[in-house]
Write a protein that holds these residues in place. Structure first.
Motif, short mmCIF file in Angstrom:
data_model
loop_
_atom_site.label_atom_id
_atom_site.label_comp_id
_atom_site.label_asym_id
_atom_site.label_seq_id
_atom_site.Cartn_x
_atom_site.Cartn_y
_atom_site.Cartn_z
N LEU A 1 -89.37 -22.82 -15.07
CA LEU A 1 -89.00 -21.48 -14.60
C LEU A 1 -88.98 -20.53 -15.79
CD1 LEU A 1 -86.25 -22.98 -12.50
CD2 LEU A 1 -87.40 -20.98 -11.58
N SER A 2 -89.52 -19.33 -15.62
CA SER A 2 -89.45 -18.40 -16.75
C SER A 2 -88.33 -17.36 -16.57
CB SER A 2 -90.80 -17.73 -17.00
OG SER A 2 -91.25 -17.07 -15.86
N ASP A 3 -87.71 -17.35 -15.41
CA ASP A 3 -86.59 -16.43 -15.17
C ASP A 3 -85.29 -17.22 -15.02
OD1 ASP A 3 -87.88 -13.73 -14.79
OD2 ASP A 3 -88.99 -14.87 -13.30
N SER A 4 -84.18 -16.52 -15.12
CA SER A 4 -82.89 -17.16 -14.89
C SER A 4 -82.71 -17.47 -13.41
CB SER A 4 -81.75 -16.27 -15.37
OG SER A 4 -81.81 -16.16 -16.78
N LEU A 5 -81.86 -18.44 -13.14
CA LEU A 5 -81.69 -18.95 -11.79
C LEU A 5 -80.21 -18.86 -11.41
CD1 LEU A 5 -83.69 -20.38 -9.83
CD2 LEU A 5 -82.86 -22.55 -10.74
N ARG B 1 -81.55 -23.03 -16.08
CA ARG B 1 -82.92 -23.14 -15.55
C ARG B 1 -83.68 -24.32 -16.14
NH1 ARG B 1 -84.69 -17.81 -18.30
NH2 ARG B 1 -85.44 -18.50 -20.32
N GLU B 2 -83.27 -24.78 -17.31
CA GLU B 2 -83.92 -25.94 -17.93
C GLU B 2 -83.73 -27.20 -17.08
OE1 GLU B 2 -83.27 -23.03 -21.15
OE2 GLU B 2 -82.03 -23.82 -19.53
N CYS C 1 -87.20 -27.31 -12.05
CA CYS C 1 -88.61 -26.94 -12.20
C CYS C 1 -89.13 -26.48 -10.86
CB CYS C 1 -89.42 -28.10 -12.74
SG CYS C 1 -89.53 -29.47 -11.60
N ILE C 2 -90.21 -25.73 -10.93
CA ILE C 2 -90.89 -25.25 -9.73
C ILE C 2 -91.97 -26.26 -9.40
CG2 ILE C 2 -92.66 -23.54 -9.14
CD1 ILE C 2 -90.76 -21.42 -10.31
N SER D 1 -91.33 -24.30 -4.09
CA SER D 1 -90.29 -25.31 -3.97
C SER D 1 -89.66 -25.58 -5.32
CB SER D 1 -90.87 -26.61 -3.40
OG SER D 1 -91.25 -26.41 -2.07
N ARG E 1 -87.14 -28.26 -7.81
CA ARG E 1 -86.58 -29.61 -8.00
C ARG E 1 -85.56 -29.56 -9.12
NH1 ARG E 1 -88.41 -34.56 -6.24
NH2 ARG E 1 -89.13 -33.92 -4.18
N CYS F 1 -81.67 -18.20 -6.16
CA CYS F 1 -82.48 -17.01 -6.34
C CYS F 1 -82.82 -16.86 -7.81
CB CYS F 1 -81.75 -15.77 -5.82
SG CYS F 1 -80.30 -15.37 -6.77
N VAL G 1 -83.03 -14.46 -11.02
CA VAL G 1 -82.42 -13.21 -11.46
C VAL G 1 -83.22 -12.59 -12.59
CG1 VAL G 1 -80.06 -13.42 -10.62
CG2 VAL G 1 -80.67 -14.43 -12.80
#
Lengths: 224, 224
Positions: free
Chosen positions: A134-138, A151-152, A155-156, B137, B139, B155, B157
């Motif tokens: 992920l390159s953005d925060s979650l 986010r580490e 994974c997408i 998706s 994981r 989501c 951010v």
């Protein structure tokens, strides 16, 4: 080692705010779904290709293929009401096979190299999905609000997701459950482990009109 | 109601595989960071702008501004070793203010409308971050493997993240913790709740060379 692929093209275009389902929209002059099919054909011209479409869209697809003389051989199957039902029905249309790839028909930029990586990982571990960081925060959304997660730790996952045929067929014997968001989640629910292969940021899913333009731009980098 | 913004431009370009830090790369002929600054200026020309840069990049930035006659007034502060330290130092450079926005300098396509939405949500709740749904998706990666999670429960951010000045300053008094991935996570750790505003898929972060091309494409839609 026999390999097959199911390409799921179940979208009805509602999310795109358009009459045309997104898999039929033109990308560099060719329907998105044809791009996806062609990439698998480039990877292995001998591999059986099953294309699952909503019954109402099959005549349009037949016309599109005829009008464009799209000659990549593929079997069309009628999809069900949900993605789960669609894949389940498509499994019955498959020839005898050892490995099954399931791919989103709206990921037209999947590269033969990515498909190869996923097959290699699947053959080694039984089940594989391509993943990217992920390159953005979650944030996790919960009843009481939302909170930050690392986010580490996530994974997408993209497609193609590739499985030992027996595993995928066993998994799809389960009743439908809302937690089934992709094939990996169905196979995992049956007790199998999913290995991750290196995905690609270019392997985008066409979900909004802007994605078509982005895909066209990314294509021009792929095919100079 | 006094508002300020800190634009964090701490990247050193390593991830882009380039000599030039990504905030200085040209997007439609202008450094990425200038685009970000200009969008805040469009939103509110009177709002004080603090730009936090690694000390080594400050002379380059000064030259870039002079060479391009970039006249949007802003205060430059020297960043620290981490994003956390950088924001902490920038807080001291702020004039007296009621609300503080923190924005990634590598999000050049932030629109004045998005900034306005985030300020509105912040004023209502004390802290706000723009969020968008995941289209792929997800994981969760764990020591024993990985497993599927429902993407609807998460989501993505973005920035600007906007806070009551007192909340942000209080939060940044805490010692650094690796779970601080963005300002919302710092403020949350201090016990405040984060409200979500509607983000935008166009508000992308420039993290790879391909993103620059995508940003250029998206810009051409914004400014016909």
């Amino acid at each position: 080692m026999k390999r097959s692929v199911i390409i799921v093209a179940g979208g009805n275009g509602r999310r795109m705010g358009m009459q045309t389902p997104k898999q039929f929209l033109l990308l560099a002059g060719m329907p998105v779904l044809m791009h996806a099919i062609r990439q698998f054909h480039y990877f292995d011209p001998a591999m059986p290709l099953i294309v699952a479409l909503p019954p109402a869209h099959i005549p349009t697809w037949t016309q599109l293929c005829a009008g464009r003389r799209f000659t990549v051989a593929h079997t069309v199957t009628a999809g069900g009401g949900t993605r789960f039902d669609t894949v389940k029905k498509a499994l019955h249309a498959l020839p005898e096979t050892d490995w099954i790839a399931v791919h989103d028909g709206v990921r037209p930029l999947v590269s033969p190299a990515l498909i190869a990586r996923c097959f290699e990982t699947a053959v080694k571990h039984g089940a594989a999905a391509p993943a990217i960081p992920l390159s953005d925060s979650l944030r996790l959304l919960e009843a009481g609000g939302n909170h930050s997660v690392l986010r580490e730790n996530y994974c997408i996952v993209q497609t193609p997701q590739i499985f030992r045929a027996e595993w995928l067929k066993n998994a799809y014997r389960a009743p439908y459950c809302p937690a089934f968001t992709d094939d990996a989640s169905v196979v995992e629910a049956a007790g199998y482990k999913i290995a991750l292969a290196e995905g690609s940021r270019e392997n985008i899913k066409i979900t909004e009109p802007a994605d078509l333009k982005i895909a066209e731009l990314l294509m021009s980098d792929f095919c100079p």
